[in-house]
Design a protein around this motif. Structure first.
Motif: not given
Length: 261
Positions: A176-205
């Motif tokens: 039970e999590v709050t799912r959020v999304f941004r189209p840029s995979l690079a930006y998602r990882m940067a937002l984790i670094a910033q602490g804006r969100f708690d985690a990012m995950l993709t299972i696709r290659p």
């Protein structure tokens, strides 16, 4: 006698190139730029190639001995014999660019023997520049950033595509999590670094040009960035892909891995 000028550091070079790339990209209007589909890879625009060209000219002029791996350049396997390689996504989030949104980025990294040593994720339409050099921490517009510290998975904010949260990918029911999304995979990882969100995950290659810069920036901010199966990320491999990506602080990273099927 005048002392010779110190050579520009790799990170300073990437920052200079990112600013030039941003100027080029902003010279196009996403909704009116010429666009077409690459078979099996989604859309690309004339802006992607213009940015690729300026990055290639600046970066290779400064470091001609470095290899080159870019989404918009035919792969040259000579990169496999190079100690250093540039890993580039000229515009990560091309769909966002086409739509006229600002959520797209230049993802630029340097890897040495498979490990990223310098990285920049630049969002010119939002005036945000994430950067890191190995062992020197991560920054946003020059100010230090740090990933979050939440260890409890329930209630966490997780950046993930909808298919990632399907029950088949989890032990028992999805968390039970709050799912959020941004189209840029690079930006998602940067937002984790910033602490804006708690985690990012993709299972696709995931292509290396999408994740190389983000992996270092997240790690330098205190996160753990791995493939989705928990294995280490190694870049500039023969097939430049990772089996998904997971980035979060170490405690939350462990909690997610324990729940993934």
């Amino acid at each position: 006698m005048q002392a010779p000028e110190a050579q520009e550091t790799d990170l300073a070079l990437l920052l200079r190139a990112a600013r030039a790339a941003g100027d080029v990209a902003l010279g196009f209007s996403g909704p009116t730029a010429k666009a077409w589909d690459k078979p099996g890879q989604g859309p690309v625009t004339e802006a992607d190639f213009a940015v690729n060209d300026v990055l290639h000219d600046i970066l290779r002029a400064a470091r001609p001995e470095y290899g080159w791996l870019s989404e918009e350049t035919p792969d040259d396997r000579a990169r496999l014999g190079c100690e250093h390689v540039f890993i580039i996504d000229p515009i990560d989030g091309t769909r966002s660019f086409i739509e006229g949104s600002g959520t797209w980025a230049h993802s630029i990294a340097i890897a040495r023997r498979g490990a990223v040593t310098a990285a920049v994720i630049h969002l010119p339409a939002r005036a945000r520049t994430f950067a890191a050099a190995l062992g020197q921490g991560a920054t946003l517009n020059g100010a230090p950033i740090r990933t979050g510290c939440r260890a409890e998975l329930t209630g966490a904010s997780v950046m993930a595509p909808k298919p990632t949260m399907q029950p088949a990918h989890w032990r028992g029911t999805p968390p039970e999590v709050t799912r959020v999304f941004r189209p840029s995979l690079a930006y998602r990882m940067a937002l984790i670094a910033q602490g804006r969100f708690d985690a990012m995950l993709t299972i696709r290659p995931s292509w290396h040009w999408d994740i190389a810069a983000g992996a270092l920036i997240a790690t330098e901010a205190g996160a753990l960035a791995t493939a989705a199966d928990g294995s280490p990320l190694t870049f500039n491999t023969e097939t430049p892909q990772s089996p998904g990506v997971l980035a979060a602080n170490p405690g939350l990273h462990r909690a997610i891995r324990d729940r993934l099927a």
